[in-house]
Design an enzyme around this catalytic site. Structure first.
Site, PDB file in Angstrom:
ATOM      1  N   ILE A   1      -2.926   8.315   1.199  1.00  0.00           N
ATOM      2  CA  ILE A   1      -3.681   7.812   2.358  1.00  0.00           C
ATOM      3  C   ILE A   1      -3.641   8.841   3.487  1.00  0.00           C
ATOM      4  O   ILE A   1      -4.626   9.052   4.191  1.00  0.00           O
ATOM      5  CB  ILE A   1      -3.120   6.446   2.826  1.00  0.00           C
TER       6      ILE A   1
ATOM      7  N   GLN B   1       8.796   5.428   2.069  1.00  0.00           N
ATOM      8  CA  GLN B   1       9.176   5.204   0.691  1.00  0.00           C
ATOM      9  C   GLN B   1       8.233   4.079   0.273  1.00  0.00           C
ATOM     10  O   GLN B   1       8.251   3.001   0.880  1.00  0.00           O
ATOM     11  CB  GLN B   1      10.658   4.799   0.685  1.00  0.00           C
TER      12      GLN B   1
ATOM     13  N   TYR C   1      11.642  -3.629   1.030  1.00  0.00           N
ATOM     14  CA  TYR C   1      10.438  -2.929   1.510  1.00  0.00           C
ATOM     15  C   TYR C   1       9.707  -3.777   2.556  1.00  0.00           C
ATOM     16  O   TYR C   1       9.381  -3.305   3.647  1.00  0.00           O
ATOM     17  CB  TYR C   1       9.525  -2.634   0.311  1.00  0.00           C
TER      18      TYR C   1
ATOM     19  N   ASN D   1      -4.051  -3.942  -1.203  1.00  0.00           N
ATOM     20  CA  ASN D   1      -3.893  -2.970  -2.302  1.00  0.00           C
ATOM     21  C   ASN D   1      -4.873  -1.803  -2.142  1.00  0.00           C
ATOM     22  O   ASN D   1      -6.047  -1.936  -2.484  1.00  0.00           O
ATOM     23  CB  ASN D   1      -4.079  -3.670  -3.645  1.00  0.00           C
TER      24      ASN D   1
ATOM     25  N   ILE E   1      -1.643  -4.870 -19.294  1.00  0.00           N
ATOM     26  CA  ILE E   1      -1.665  -5.859 -18.213  1.00  0.00           C
ATOM     27  C   ILE E   1      -0.353  -6.633 -18.256  1.00  0.00           C
ATOM     28  O   ILE E   1       0.043  -7.125 -19.309  1.00  0.00           O
ATOM     29  CB  ILE E   1      -2.845  -6.847 -18.383  1.00  0.00           C
ATOM     30  N   PHE E   2       0.312  -6.726 -17.103  1.00  0.00           N
ATOM     31  CA  PHE E   2       1.537  -7.520 -17.028  1.00  0.00           C
ATOM     32  C   PHE E   2       1.168  -8.985 -16.799  1.00  0.00           C
ATOM     33  O   PHE E   2       0.560  -9.318 -15.788  1.00  0.00           O
ATOM     34  CB  PHE E   2       2.439  -6.998 -15.910  1.00  0.00           C
TER      35      PHE E   2
ATOM     36  N   ARG F   1       5.693  -9.000 -14.561  1.00  0.00           N
ATOM     37  CA  ARG F   1       6.703  -8.266 -13.781  1.00  0.00           C
ATOM     38  C   ARG F   1       7.460  -9.219 -12.869  1.00  0.00           C
ATOM     39  O   ARG F   1       6.850 -10.136 -12.316  1.00  0.00           O
ATOM     40  CB  ARG F   1       5.986  -7.234 -12.889  1.00  0.00           C
TER      41      ARG F   1
HETATM   42  C1  UD2 Z   1       1.234  -3.905  -3.723  1.00  0.00           C
HETATM   43  C2  UD2 Z   1       1.671  -2.584  -3.115  1.00  0.00           C
HETATM   44  C3  UD2 Z   1       3.078  -2.677  -2.585  1.00  0.00           C
HETATM   45  C4  UD2 Z   1       3.242  -3.875  -1.649  1.00  0.00           C
HETATM   46  C5  UD2 Z   1       2.736  -5.148  -2.335  1.00  0.00           C
HETATM   47  C6  UD2 Z   1       2.733  -6.310  -1.358  1.00  0.00           C
HETATM   48  C7  UD2 Z   1       0.508  -0.792  -4.278  1.00  0.00           C
HETATM   49  C8  UD2 Z   1       0.605   0.314  -5.280  1.00  0.00           C
HETATM   50  N1  UD2 Z   1       1.630  -1.530  -4.105  1.00  0.00           N
HETATM   51  O1  UD2 Z   1       2.004  -4.198  -4.891  1.00  0.00           O
HETATM   52  O2  UD2 Z   1       3.424  -1.486  -1.892  1.00  0.00           O
HETATM   53  O3  UD2 Z   1       2.540  -3.631  -0.435  1.00  0.00           O
HETATM   54  O4  UD2 Z   1       1.386  -4.978  -2.810  1.00  0.00           O
HETATM   55  O5  UD2 Z   1       2.410  -7.494  -1.999  1.00  0.00           O
HETATM   56  O6  UD2 Z   1      -0.511  -0.994  -3.649  1.00  0.00           O
HETATM   57  N2  UD2 Z   1      -0.364  -4.186 -13.126  1.00  0.00           N
HETATM   58  C9  UD2 Z   1      -0.713  -4.259 -14.464  1.00  0.00           C
HETATM   59  N3  UD2 Z   1      -0.591  -3.131 -15.223  1.00  0.00           N
HETATM   60  C10 UD2 Z   1      -0.145  -1.932 -14.707  1.00  0.00           C
HETATM   61  C11 UD2 Z   1       0.217  -1.891 -13.337  1.00  0.00           C
HETATM   62  C12 UD2 Z   1       0.098  -3.033 -12.580  1.00  0.00           C
HETATM   63  O7  UD2 Z   1      -1.124  -5.320 -14.966  1.00  0.00           O
HETATM   64  O8  UD2 Z   1      -0.085  -0.951 -15.467  1.00  0.00           O
HETATM   65  C13 UD2 Z   1      -0.550  -5.405 -12.307  1.00  0.00           C
HETATM   66  C14 UD2 Z   1       0.702  -5.812 -11.560  1.00  0.00           C
HETATM   67  O9  UD2 Z   1       1.519  -6.602 -12.396  1.00  0.00           O
HETATM   68  C15 UD2 Z   1       0.104  -6.571 -10.384  1.00  0.00           C
HETATM   69  C16 UD2 Z   1      -1.223  -5.845 -10.104  1.00  0.00           C
HETATM   70  O10 UD2 Z   1      -1.510  -5.112 -11.297  1.00  0.00           O
HETATM   71  O11 UD2 Z   1      -0.179  -7.891 -10.725  1.00  0.00           O
HETATM   72  C17 UD2 Z   1      -1.139  -4.895  -8.929  1.00  0.00           C
HETATM   73  O12 UD2 Z   1       0.011  -4.085  -9.103  1.00  0.00           O
HETATM   74  P1  UD2 Z   1       0.324  -2.836  -8.129  1.00  0.00           P
HETATM   75  O13 UD2 Z   1       1.610  -2.263  -8.585  1.00  0.00           O
HETATM   76  O14 UD2 Z   1      -0.859  -1.951  -8.035  1.00  0.00           O
HETATM   77  O15 UD2 Z   1       0.467  -3.486  -6.684  1.00  0.00           O
HETATM   78  P2  UD2 Z   1       1.295  -4.792  -6.167  1.00  0.00           P
HETATM   79  O16 UD2 Z   1       0.270  -5.815  -5.795  1.00  0.00           O
HETATM   80  O17 UD2 Z   1       2.362  -5.175  -7.100  1.00  0.00           O
END
Ligand code: UD2
Length: 316
Positions: A18, A90, A155, A184, A215-216, A281
């Site tokens: 960003i 971080q 965090y 996101n 997909i988790f 997850r």
């Molecule tokens: C996001 C932010 C995090 C925090 C959080 C607050 C990012 C990268 N992370 O976490 O910093 O602000 O929101 O709620 O923006 N997934 C899959 N397969 C993969 C990877 C992810 O299915 O290979 C799913 C994951 O389980 C989740 C969704 O995709 O349901 C989004 O995952 P993420 O890691 O991009 O972001 P998130 O929402 O966990």
């Protein structure tokens, strides 16, 4: 929006995903820019397009150790810092759970160092990258800024503590600040290589190579994916004058399931990737969608990039 070429804007974390897009926008708006980055996750390549620019300085600096010394030679040459966009962080929620003290030092400590500098040098405006993580498990959609904050990770706690520090420095020391709670964020330059990388960067990386997307869970969880270009417009507005002590969500106001996202990415790439499912997850939130009224009404920004257009730009 153009600013006098003499006004100096500092971008902490300016070599990151960003941050580097923010530097592009601030330079285009006429600012002189100084990037502070420790290059742990930031990359010089993200700023290669400005090589040779006499309006950009890049200084190696870990914000958790303070920013006074790093900025002294820059301000001696170019005059005082007028504005700071504080993005250095971080960024992994999972890493913060494994190592909360490091997260505190970088994410909360870093913010305090920035605010101390802003107070001591009468910086006109500080824009801070907060996160939807401050809300914790919210069931009411869209997520409103005035909902109670109950973060469920170190965090989120340290992002919220940083917001409180912004408020304190405003009321006690008169430092003007705006905090943006990112949902996101995705787009070009997002690093797909960590297991905690943004899902779009991971899916894009795999689908381009025709590899399987994982997909988790069942993929019915939703997220509000906002394109980095729209986030940067919000940051540029936030670091300008006005909106002191505003705390605003940055999202699109719409949500998509992770399954639908995976299918769209596979289709756009046309490499026939398959989709598999793995266990959910831990600590996962089910639904996420931002209320974006404050973003629109106070900062004048509507996140207008359609997901499919943002995905095309990311895949290009
Ligand atoms: C996001 C932010 C995090 C925090 C959080 C607050 C990012 C990268 N992370 O976490 O910093 O602000 O929101 O709620 O923006 N997934 C899959 N397969 C993969 C990877 C992810 O299915 O290979 C799913 C994951 O389980 C989740 C969704 O995709 O349901 C989004 O995952 P993420 O890691 O991009 O972001 P998130 O929402 O966990």
């Amino acid at each position: 929006m153009a600013s006098s070429s003499s006004s100096l804007a500092v971008v902490t974390g300016g070599a990151g995903f960003i941050g580097s897009h923010t530097v592009d926008a601030l330079l285009a708006a006429g600012y002189r820019v100084c990037v502070l980055d420790d290059f742990r996750t930031g990359k010089r390549a993200n700023l290669a397009q400005h090589a040779g620019s006499d309006r950009l300085d890049i200084v190696m600096c870990d914000v958790s150790h303070g920013i006074f010394a790093a900025l002294a030679p820059i301000t001696a040459k170019h005059g005082p810092v007028e504005r700071i966009v504080h993005l250095a962080a971080q960024v992994s929620v999972v890493a913060s759970v494994a190592n909360p003290l490091v997260d505190m030092q970088v994410n909360y400590g870093g913010t305090l160092h920035v605010l101390e500098y802003a107070r001591a040098h009468a910086v006109k405006k500080v824009a801070f990258a907060s996160s939807a993580a401050v809300y914790g498990d919210v069931t009411e959609m869209p997520v409103r800024e005035d909902l109670p904050t109950r973060p469920v990770s170190p965090y989120g706690i340290h992002k919220l503590a940083s917001e409180l520090a912004l408020d304190y420095y405003g009321s006690v020391h008169g430092v003007a600040t705006t905090a943006l709670r990112f949902f996101n964020v995705y787009g070009p330059r997002q690093d797909p290589t960590s297991p905690y990388s943004g899902v779009i960067s991971i899916f894009a990386d795999r689908a381009r190579a025709g590899r399987t997307l994982t997909i988790f869970g069942d993929g019915q969880q939703t997220r509000d994916f906002v394109y980095v270009g729209d986030v940067v417009r919000a940051l540029v507005a936030a670091v300008g004058d006005g909106n002191d002590r505003l705390v605003a969500n940055v999202g699109t106001g719409s949500e998509i399931t992770v399954l639908e996202l995976a299918r769209t990415v596979v289709e756009l790439c046309g490499k026939g990737s398959t989709i598999e499912h793995a266990p959910t997850r831990g600590g996962e939130i089910l639904k996420s969608r931002a209320r974006v009224d404050l973003l629109r009404d106070r900062l004048g920004v509507v996140a207008q990039t359609k997901l499919v257009d943002g995905l095309r730009a990311t895949l290009a």
